[in-house]
Design a protein around this motif. Structure first.
Motif, mmCIF file in Angstrom:
data_model
loop_
_atom_site.group_PDB
_atom_site.id
_atom_site.type_symbol
_atom_site.label_atom_id
_atom_site.label_comp_id
_atom_site.label_asym_id
_atom_site.label_seq_id
_atom_site.Cartn_x
_atom_site.Cartn_y
_atom_site.Cartn_z
ATOM 1 N N ALA A 171 -14.673 39.644 -14.431
ATOM 2 C CA ALA A 171 -13.381 38.796 -15.493
ATOM 3 C C ALA A 171 -13.380 37.481 -14.938
ATOM 4 O O ALA A 171 -13.181 36.526 -15.824
ATOM 5 N N THR A 208 -4.752 40.501 -17.445
ATOM 6 C CA THR A 208 -5.075 41.174 -18.843
ATOM 7 C C THR A 208 -6.353 41.797 -18.714
ATOM 8 O O THR A 208 -6.448 42.783 -19.399
ATOM 9 N N ALA A 209 -7.392 41.118 -18.381
ATOM 10 C CA ALA A 209 -8.668 41.636 -18.241
ATOM 11 C C ALA A 209 -9.009 42.795 -17.307
ATOM 12 O O ALA A 209 -9.690 43.640 -17.456
ATOM 13 N N CYS A 240 -11.896 34.292 -17.045
ATOM 14 C CA CYS A 240 -10.550 34.440 -16.588
ATOM 15 C C CYS A 240 -10.452 33.871 -15.390
ATOM 16 O O CYS A 240 -11.117 34.108 -14.350
ATOM 17 N N ARG A 276 -6.002 44.592 -15.175
ATOM 18 C CA ARG A 276 -5.116 45.367 -14.853
ATOM 19 C C ARG A 276 -4.475 45.142 -13.576
ATOM 20 O O ARG A 276 -3.527 45.522 -12.855
ATOM 21 N N ARG A 306 -2.576 35.149 -15.467
ATOM 22 C CA ARG A 306 -2.310 36.010 -16.677
ATOM 23 C C ARG A 306 -3.545 36.503 -17.413
ATOM 24 O O ARG A 306 -3.595 37.677 -17.526
#
Ligand SMILES: Cc1cc2nc3c(=O)[nH]c(=O)nc-3n(C[C@H](O)[C@H](O)[C@H](O)COP(=O)(O)OP(=O)(O)OC[C@H]3O[C@@H](n4cnc5c(N)ncnc54)[C@H](O)[C@@H]3O)c2cc1C
Ligand SMILES: Cc1cc2nc3c(=O)[nH]c(=O)nc-3n(C[C@H](O)[C@H](O)[C@H](O)COP(=O)(O)OP(=O)(O)OC[C@H]3O[C@@H](n4cnc5c(N)ncnc54)[C@H](O)[C@@H]3O)c2cc1C
Lengths: 477, 398
Positions: free
Chosen positions: A398, A411-412, A403, A414, A407
């Motif tokens: 991620a 999202t990517a 990312c 969990r 946030r």
């Protein structure tokens, strides 16, 4: 049902208790809510009567606790105390709480958050294995429950709390195999001049060290624990000397056979309620991470919400007590119970003490400040998020995909979506992300908090009448 | 082209990510920009794929109507969207099985497309039964609702309350994980050559006469041939920076999520009070309110309470189940509840992909397809003109 009080205080530790006392002395009624069955918070937790005459109760610390509790209890008219009650949400000026008789709302003009701190444990191989626990949990077991956490225990991490727990375990008859402290001895000596400004606290630390020395318990400074190993339970622990940034030198790792590992790297302030109340937070590494932004009298950005004690930045029981006192006075002034002049007079000695205490703490915290080497302990297959069972190796893709904030990573992957809402994983993973991406912690960001911060059932929620809930609302926030 | 990108997509929710993907696989050079703002619809979403259910108002729509937010129709019956849009949603929904496979192959991300027993609308009263009978008659043969008796309901969903007059079942309506859908689209777009810049807030479009020539990020200017406005509830603010008005407004939805449970629901459930979806990790998601609260993303005590009450009424065993958390998100709503897609009258260099409102997840695949087709001057597989923003101008002129 809604109860109304001028002031609601969450937390009955030194901060919450002394705030309630201050307020009561100024004639203001308050309600003090705590999830535990007894007064005292983390440090002055009530010990069962069997332990009353033990070494602990005779100590200076315990007598301070006893004094505070008695003082607190002498104000039965002014202070309503609600034990065994959890605060799980904040709506404007209302607290949502669950106790033994279901849940209800508490209405207050002023809200003081004295919620204390959590212990901090970064992930390392084996950290989720049975037999690994925090020093605080071990202390609770011997102090309040009178159970030994294990037969042979290694204590690791950083900070003076490790020494406190090592002594408590030793006193309780547990074999302490050693204390592993990441800070080097030479660094402690270098800080001595600054630590000396609070001779009392320094000597307390010294006493703890001496007692461990006399008991023949080795203290490995400049070392970190790198792995806990065993079949189904800790059987041995590997630790290694570390560089100045706490990165371990694995080639010189040693192994010690123990059935229990207590590991803790200081504390993280409990800021959930402040966040739910909409208070602004800021990053302060030396105070344990994200903390509510406060003015010199401990009011948050929301002028009717105040913060005192470790929940506003980790600084120890003595600071917590004086901060509680200060916040209590400031609220009393805001309510018009004392005038500006009396406030200034009463405030001056507190500020002087706080300055001195804080200087000591800063010197100490500077030493124990978490360093980037800790982020290298988790291996690819090490679990980094217990609730969602994520491995370190599942986070990295991620980050590579762009990312780099709470946030986006959440999202990517969990991470933080579990029951604990990132409480246990994010402080460490944020540091991991920061060190991977070279971003400051402010950019990586704080976890978001959603009610309920403590689980509550749908049924309990459904039984609340909406008309009840909105009654009395709609005032300014 | 030497300067800038072919296309800049602003907004990395499911719409922006899907559009970026569809553009990238058409060999366009795409730059996707996103700042994840609190209230991002895709993060808050339930992920229901309920084309007919939503079009006839038996999904979130029935709640929308019950709260009196809907502007058209009388107070007592759910709002029915135009047939054209229902067909659009049905066509989009059909893309999910293949899409899930493609995205998994290309990115390794499983969007958790979950085929259950369908969407079941529970009827508590004779009145609700009458409304549903009406809706059922209005639907074409191939989209017929199946009406179930209380006994039949219990056979399909043993955990549902027995205090029902019956239920309406839409067997083709399933669910997906909306966040992973967006994430997978984004990664697939990157894999197809798109560039993604996160934490990047576009402060405005730059306009030169009748043309949008790029975007501004504070002091920085990024030129582009085409800019896509996929900023969800924020798309109106963004358009306004170039003097363009698109009537998108945030419609808040509050959600309750339970702790993880073993499988208790075989499909998606909706009632006039709430809907319930058990997600693939075991949590039951209970939605949702539809309120105008501007950009306020807090949750309110009475809304959460009434959602919980609705959920416990529908599935009594939930009474003793813990709430893991509650949250809210902002649906990009439009006055006629239809999306705003395609070019803007009188301005070139810009294209809309916004207004997903309460069906933005199920609509995403086909929406992205026809927006990308329009951008690359292919003829769209589904008519896009009805979704142009100019439809709002026309009503003003009339
Ligand atoms: C596990 C642990 C053990 C410690 N042991 C020692 C020690 O032995 N010696 C020492 O010097 N220092 C110790 N410390 C540090 C010491 O606790 C603090 O410095 C000091 O107690 C801070 O006081 P406080 O009033 O700010 O918070 P605390 O004493 O932590 O009190 C906060 C209280 O608020 C309660 N609370 C928080 N949130 C909620 C909520 N949402 N609803 C209801 N109640 C809530 C907590 O349960 C707690 O009782 C310990 C810290 C921890 C975390
Ligand atoms: C509670 C709830 C439940 C829902 N349930 C369903 C459902 O079951 N089924 C269904 O089909 N739909 C559902 N929806 C609707 C669906 O989620 C939305 O229509 C869809 O997610 C919209 O996607 P979007 O990409 O347009 O908007 P968003 O997901 O909001 O994405 C917009 C993005 O643009 C970013 N952005 C905004 N301004 C800027 C800027 N200036 N610069 C850079 N980036 C910017 C935002 O931060 C955000 O990341 C639900 C919505 C909610 C709130």
């Amino acid at each position: 049902m809604i109860r109304s009080k001028p002031v609601a205080i969450v937390g009955a530790g030194p901060a919450g208790m002394s705030a309630a006392i201050s307020l009561a002395e100024c004639g203001i009624r308050s309600i003090v809510i705590d999830e535990n069955g007894g007064l005292g918070g983390q440090i002055y937790r009530q010990s069962p009567s069997t332990l009353r005459s033990s070494k602990f109760t005779q100590s200076k610390e315990a007598s301070r606790g006893l004094q505070l509790k008695q003082h607190f209890q002498s104000f039965t008219e002014k202070i309503e105390y609600l034990p065994n009650t959890k605060v799980w949400g904040v709506w404007e000026k209302q607290l949502a709480v669950t106790g033994q008789d279901g849940w209800h709302l508490i209405d207050a003009e002023h809200l003081l958050l004295a919620t204390g701190a959590y212990e901090y444990v970064p992930p390392f191989p084996g950290w989720t294995m049975p037999g690994v626990l925090t020093p605080g949990a071990a202390q609770l077991m011997v102090k309040s429950m009178h159970i030994a956490p294990g037969r042979r225990v290694l204590i690791a991490g950083t900070g003076p709390f490790l020494l406190v727990v090592a002594n408590a375990l030793h006193d309780a008859g547990v074999e302490v195999a050693g204390v592993v402290e990441s800070v080097r001895r030479s660094e402690v000596f270098k800080s001595l001049p600054r630590l000396l400004n609070n001779f009392g606290l320094l000597r307390q630390g010294w006493d703890y060290l001496r007692r461990l020395g006399r008991a023949g318990i080795p203290i490995h400074t400049g070392h970190v624990v790198v792995e806990a190993e065993g079949q189904n339970q800790v059987e041995q622990v590997r630790f290694a000397p570390c560089h100045r940034d706490w990165q371990p030198d694995l080639s010189r790792a040693k192994t010690v056979e123990v059935d229990t590992l207590c590991v803790g790297y200081g504390f993280v302030p409990r800021t959930e309620l402040a966040q739910l109340a909409g208070c602004e937070v800021e990053w302060k590494n030396e105070l344990g991470g994200w903390i509510p932004r406060v003015d010199e009298d401990l009011a948050t950005s929301r002028k009717d919400v105040w913060v005192a004690g470790d929940g506003g930045g980790v600084a120890g029981a003595a600071v917590a007590e004086d901060e509680g006192r200060l916040a209590g006075l400031a609220i009393a002034r805001r309510c018009g119970a004392i005038d500006d002049n009396s406030f200034r007079l009463l405030r001056a000695p507190i500020i002087r003490r706080l300055d001195k205490l804080r200087r000591f703490r800063f010197a100490l915290d500077n030493l124990s400040q978490l360093r980037p080497g800790l982020s290298t302990l988790a291996k690819e297959e090490t679990c980094v998020c217990r609730c969602e069972e994520l491995k370190r190796g599942e986070i990295e893709p991620a980050i590579t995909a762009g990312c780099t904030t709470y946030r986006t990573i959440k999202t990517a992957t969990r991470i933080g979506m579990g029951r604990c809402q990132g409480r246990m994983c994010w402080p460490a993973m944020a540091r991991f992300v920061a060190s991977k991406t070279g971003q400051p912690m402010e950019k990586v960001g704080n976890r978001s908090v959603r009610p309920p911060i403590i689980p509550i059932t749908l049924g309990e929620m459904a039984e609340m009448e909406p008309s009840d809930a909105v009654a009395d609302q709609g005032r300014n926030s | 082209m030497n300067r800038g990108q072919d296309v800049i997509v602003v907004g990395g929710g499911v719409w922006g990510s899907a559009v970026a993907y569809e553009l990238a696989i058409r060999s366009m050079r795409v730059l996707l920009l996103d700042v994840t703002l609190p209230g991002r619809a895709t993060s808050a979403s339930a992920g229901g794929l309920w084309p007919v259910g939503e079009a006839v108002g038996l999904g979130c729509g029935v709640i929308y109507h019950a709260t009196g937010n809907s502007e058209s129709g009388d107070e007592s019956t759910p709002n029915v969207l135009p047939d054209l849009f229902r067909d659009f949603l049905i066509a989009s929904n059909k893309r999910f099985p293949a899409l899930a496979k493609t995205l998994l192959e290309q990115t390794g991300v499983d969007i958790e497309f979950d085929i259950g027993t369908g969407l079941m609308f529970l009827m508590y009263t004779d009145y609700e039964q009458a409304i549903v009978d009406n809706i059922a008659r209005s639907l074409p043969q191939e989209q017929r609702l199946k009406i179930l008796s209380p006994e039949e309901v219990v056979q399909v969903e043993p955990k549902i309350t027995h205090e029902l007059t019956g239920a309406a079942l839409l067997p083709e309506e399933h669910q997906v994980n909306p966040m992973l859908l967006a994430e997978a689209y984004k990664r697939a777009a990157i894999r197809a050559g798109a560039t993604f810049r996160h934490d990047t807030q576009v402060t405005g479009f730059r306009r030169d006469g009748d043309r949008i020539i790029g975007v501004e990020i504070g002091e920085e200017f990024l030129p582009s041939n085409l800019t896509v406005n996929a900023a969800g509830s924020w798309s109106r603010k963004l358009a306004a920076t170039a003097g363009i008005d698109i009537p998108v407004s945030p419609i808040r939805g509050q959600v309750v999520l339970t702790e993880r449970l073993p499988r208790i629901l075989q499909g998606c459930i909706s009632t006039s009070e709430c809907y319930l979806i058990q997600k693939s990790h075991g949590e039951v998601l209970i939605g949702s309110t539809t309120e105008c609260a501007n950009f306020d993303v807090s949750v309110t005590h009475d809304s959460i309470t009434s959602l919980c009450r609705g959920a416990v009424r529908a599935v009594p065993m939930l009474r003793d189940v813990g709430i893991k958390r509650v949250w809210s998100g902002l649906r990009p709503g439009t006055p006629d509840e239809l999306p705003i897609l395609g070019p803007i009258e009188g301005v070139t260099g810009i294209i809309n992909a916004t207004g997903g409102f309460r069906t933005g997840i199920v609509a995403a695949p086909l929406m992205a397809e026809i927006v990308a087709q329009t951008a690359s001057e292919e003829s769209p597989t589904f008519p896009i003109a009805p979704f142009y923003s100019s439809r709002f101008l026309e009503t003003v002129i009339d």
